[in-house]
Design an enzyme around this catalytic site. Structure first.
Site, PDB file in Angstrom:
ATOM      1  CG  ASP A  26      -2.072   0.970   1.089  1.00  6.81           C
ATOM      2  OD1 ASP A  26      -2.420   1.329  -0.055  1.00  6.81           O
ATOM      3  OD2 ASP A  26      -2.610   1.395   2.124  1.00  6.81           O
ATOM      4  N   GLY A  27       0.318   2.319  -0.611  1.00 13.09           N
ATOM      5  CA  GLY A  27       0.988   3.619  -0.578  1.00 13.09           C
ATOM      6  C   GLY A  27       1.478   4.112  -1.928  1.00 13.09           C
ATOM      7  CG  ASN A  28       1.767   1.463  -5.271  1.00 18.17           C
ATOM      8  OD1 ASN A  28       2.739   1.304  -4.550  1.00 18.17           O
ATOM      9  ND2 ASN A  28       1.218   0.489  -5.976  1.00 18.17           N
ATOM     10  CD1 TRP A  31       7.150   6.680  -3.085  1.00 17.04           C
ATOM     11  CD2 TRP A  31       6.567   6.921  -5.237  1.00 17.04           C
ATOM     12  NE1 TRP A  31       8.295   6.710  -3.834  1.00 17.04           N
ATOM     13  CE2 TRP A  31       7.975   6.865  -5.162  1.00 17.04           C
ATOM     14  CE3 TRP A  31       5.960   7.068  -6.492  1.00 17.04           C
ATOM     15  CZ2 TRP A  31       8.795   6.943  -6.271  1.00 17.04           C
ATOM     16  CZ3 TRP A  31       6.771   7.155  -7.609  1.00 17.04           C
ATOM     17  CH2 TRP A  31       8.176   7.085  -7.495  1.00 17.04           C
ATOM     18  NE  ARG A  39      -4.660   6.976  -6.831  1.00 11.12           N
ATOM     19  CZ  ARG A  39      -4.451   6.665  -5.549  1.00 11.12           C
ATOM     20  NH1 ARG A  39      -4.162   7.613  -4.677  1.00 11.12           N
ATOM     21  NH2 ARG A  39      -4.544   5.420  -5.136  1.00 11.12           N
ATOM     22  CG  HIS A  43      -0.768   2.062  -9.248  1.00  9.08           C
ATOM     23  ND1 HIS A  43      -0.929   1.593  -7.968  1.00  9.08           N
ATOM     24  CD2 HIS A  43      -1.825   2.883  -9.478  1.00  9.08           C
ATOM     25  CE1 HIS A  43      -2.044   2.097  -7.455  1.00  9.08           C
ATOM     26  NE2 HIS A  43      -2.599   2.894  -8.346  1.00  9.08           N
ATOM     27  CB  THR A  72     -13.438  -7.697  -4.220  1.00  7.00           C
ATOM     28  OG1 THR A  72     -13.245  -7.555  -2.811  1.00  7.00           O
ATOM     29  CG2 THR A  72     -13.158  -9.136  -4.607  1.00  7.00           C
ATOM     30  CG  LEU A 136       9.520 -17.856  -4.308  1.00  5.25           C
ATOM     31  CD1 LEU A 136       9.508 -17.932  -2.791  1.00  5.25           C
ATOM     32  CD2 LEU A 136      10.252 -16.599  -4.751  1.00  5.25           C
ATOM     33  NE  ARG A 187      -2.650  -1.281   4.636  1.00  9.40           N
ATOM     34  CZ  ARG A 187      -3.920  -1.354   4.269  1.00  9.40           C
ATOM     35  NH1 ARG A 187      -4.700  -2.255   4.807  1.00  9.40           N
ATOM     36  NH2 ARG A 187      -4.416  -0.518   3.368  1.00  9.40           N
ATOM     37  NE  ARG A 193      -7.820   0.891   5.766  1.00  7.58           N
ATOM     38  CZ  ARG A 193      -7.683   2.219   5.945  1.00  7.58           C
ATOM     39  NH1 ARG A 193      -7.817   2.745   7.143  1.00  7.58           N
ATOM     40  NH2 ARG A 193      -7.413   3.004   4.920  1.00  7.58           N
ATOM     41  CB  SER A 195      -7.695  -3.325   3.266  1.00  5.83           C
ATOM     42  OG  SER A 195      -7.375  -2.135   3.933  1.00  5.83           O
TER      43      SER A 195
END
Ligand code: IPE
Ligand code: IPE
Ligand code: MG
Length: 241
Positions: A26-28, A31, A39, A43, A72, A136, A187, A193, A195
């Site tokens: 989270d936070g793209n 940033w 935005r 990403h 979702t 992996l 996170r 949270r 989410s």
């Protein structure tokens, strides 16, 4: 310290108690906004971080990595932003296919693929098939929601004619039936949270939150989270030895 090796030349590894690490990337958006960029640029920077972190997790001996790529609820974002995330995923799948032999990653998509564009869905299915014997395990949660996943599992059980359901039944019908629950969930991006991420599987996961925005996240931030994990006492409802 979590690493087993003690000399610099020796490769440092995590132990068996940390086999599955999950990331809420989270936070793209923030940033990008901080840099007066759209935005979408956040990403694409986040996609670079994602590749770097997966590689590092493999290097330090983590066997299962799960990332939350698109929820979702994320369909509710502006169409332009959703499209840019889907395009990044499309690009990522192409690169993953091309670098299959050197990376040795098994890809599994968690979530309902039926809502994806047919071409993206086909590519995701092909990548899963192509990489199914790799080492992996990388789960990519895409069009994923923890509640939707539980509903999906219960409906599948009802379709099998079950009238009485156990915890094992639910676990074995989740998108994650092929792997253990996450030991550690990290996170980024300041929010405290989950989410709707791994609602069932996170029952006894250790949670780690950091203010670092996902595009700024790096290998030493992973080390910090893992060191914190090793300071925790996991009791699973019992008492410490
Ligand atoms: C996480 O970054 C990526 C996705 C949800 C797809 P965000 O886009 O949520 O970034 P912030 O939270 O707005 O900064
Ligand atoms: C969670 O982040 C979803 C992903 C990282 C893919 P969100 O940005 O969607 O979560 P909220 O809206 O802040 O809870
Ligand atoms: Mg966010």
């Amino acid at each position: 310290m979590f690493f087993k090796g003690n000399s610099k030349s020796e490769k440092r590894k995590v132990g068996d108690e940390l086999s599955h690490v999950a990331f809420i990337m989270d936070g793209n958006g923030r940033w990008a906004t901080k840099r007066s960029l759209p935005r979408e640029m956040g990403h694409s920077a986040g996609a670079q971080t994602f590749k770097k972190i997966v590689r590092y997790c493999g290097d330090i001996g983590i066997k299962v990595v799960t990332v939350y790529a698109f929820s979702t609820e994320n369909w509710g974002r502006p169409e332009k932003e959703v499209r840019s995330i889907m395009n990044l995923l499309d690009d990522y799948i192409k690169t993953a296919e091309e670098s299959n032999e050197e990376n040795n990653i098994q890809y599994v998509f968690l979530g309902d693929k039926s809502a994806l564009a047919p071409e993206l869905r086909d590519k995701a299915n092909k990548l899963e098939e192509l990489t199914k014997n790799n080492k992996l395990l990388l789960n990519i949660a895409l069009n994923y929601g923890g509640r939707a996943e539980i509903v999906h599992a219960v409906n599948a059980l009802m379709a099998e004619g079950k009238t009485k359901i156990t915890e094992e039944d639910i676990s074995s019908h989740l998108y994650t039936a092929h792997c253990p629950d996450p030991d550690l969930i990290i996170r980024t991006g300041c929010e405290l949270r989950l989410s709707n991420f791994l609602m069932w599987q996170s029952a006894y996961s250790e949670l780690y939150f950091t203010d670092v925005l996902w595009p700024d996240f790096n290998e030493s931030e992973v080390d910090k989270a893992i060191n914190e994990f090793y300071k925790r006492t996991r009791r699973f409802g019992k008492i410490s030895k």
